[in-house]
Design an enzyme around this catalytic site. Structure first.
Site, mmCIF file in Angstrom:
data_model
loop_
_atom_site.group_PDB
_atom_site.id
_atom_site.type_symbol
_atom_site.label_atom_id
_atom_site.label_comp_id
_atom_site.label_asym_id
_atom_site.label_seq_id
_atom_site.Cartn_x
_atom_site.Cartn_y
_atom_site.Cartn_z
ATOM 1 N N ASP A 1 25.833 -24.466 22.593
ATOM 2 C CA ASP A 1 25.987 -25.714 21.770
ATOM 3 C C ASP A 1 25.210 -25.644 20.793
ATOM 4 O OD1 ASP A 1 27.019 -28.382 21.169
ATOM 5 O OD2 ASP A 1 25.140 -29.258 22.354
ATOM 6 N N ASP B 1 23.647 -28.718 18.251
ATOM 7 C CA ASP B 1 22.775 -29.844 17.938
ATOM 8 C C ASP B 1 22.292 -30.088 19.407
ATOM 9 O OD1 ASP B 1 23.462 -30.517 15.403
ATOM 10 O OD2 ASP B 1 25.414 -31.446 15.968
#
Length: 260
Positions: A13, A15
């Site tokens: 992922d 952020d």
């Protein structure tokens, strides 16, 4: 004819895993690396493990920034990764959100926890699901990994490299890969030219209702999408992904229009 060998991969992922999540991060000034993040990408590079980002970008649907701004931010991230000799093999993003205010308003099979981005990456990059792992900071990330049939790990914060190593996530890499404590940094030139068979980094997303096998960066409008279900009429595919100084105005292989 034998089937081509499939590769291991580490999915990130973005952020909250690679960069600190300050909320809808999209400007280069907002980039703050999670401790150990660049080193984790480099370590995977050295082990022969493909590095893939899969990220929901609801800020696009909410009108906080647009697709070109997302691309520009990723260019900046790649440039800072290159400073330590690291690079990403591919970046997939989903700009849709049910509460969007523009053409990206709506559900999408590519928005996590749905597995569309991961499935698309596994097909396009010839990845072996049994040798793929995902690191995310939300339960929806782990759920997306499970829905795609791969292993998912919830990152609680701290040093990303130490977290990954503590869970033996580099176990699918080359046996001769050096450890993170002693591995010399590759030169940026060597990392960009010599690694992963010369694969260019890619930025991808798919519009809602498009099957996971699609390989286009689709930047058409909702109106143009409504004209036809044929993605060749409204899709662009980007193969650049290099810093702005070296980006060429490539043309879409389907419509021959200039890429964004």
């Amino acid at each position: 004819m034998s089937r081509p060998e499939r590769s291991p991969a580490l999915f990130f992922d973005r952020d909250g895993v690679l960069n600190v999540n300050h909320g809808y991060v999209h400007h280069p000034d907002q980039l703050e690396w999670v401790p150990g993040a660049r080193e984790a990408v480099l370590r995977a590079n050295q082990a022969g493990i493909k590095t893939v980002v899969v990220t929901n970008q609801a800020g696009i649907a909410r009108g906080f920034y647009d697709v070109p701004t997302f691309h520009a931010f990723m260019d900046h991230m790649r440039a800072e990764l290159a400073e330590v000799g690291a690079s990403l093999d591919a970046v997939y993003f989903c700009p849709y959100h049910p509460e969007g205010v523009n053409e990206f308003r709506g559900e999408s099979e590519f928005r996590k926890p749905r597995p569309g981005m991961i499935l698309q990456a596994m097909e396009e990059l010839s990845l072996d699901p049994a040798q793929c792992l995902l690191v995310g900071d939300f339960e929806s990330d782990v759920e997306a990994a499970q829905n795609a049939g791969i292993e998912g790990h919830l990152f609680p914060g701290g040093n990303l490299l130490e977290f990954i190593e503590s869970r033996h996530m580099f176990r699918f890499g080359q046996a001769c890969a050096t450890t993170s404590k002693t591995a010399p940094l590759l030169s940026s030139r060597a990392a960009l030219i010599g690694r992963a068979g010369g694969l260019s980094p890619r930025l991808r997303f798919a519009r809602r209702d498009e099957p996971p096998r699609t390989s286009c960066v689709q930047v058409g409008t909702a109106a143009s999408a409504a004209q036809s279900r044929d993605p060749r009429k409204w899709c662009h595919r980007s193969r650049t992904g290099q810093p702005p100084r070296s980006r060429a105005r490539a043309r879409c292989e389907w419509c021959n229009g200039f890429l964004e």
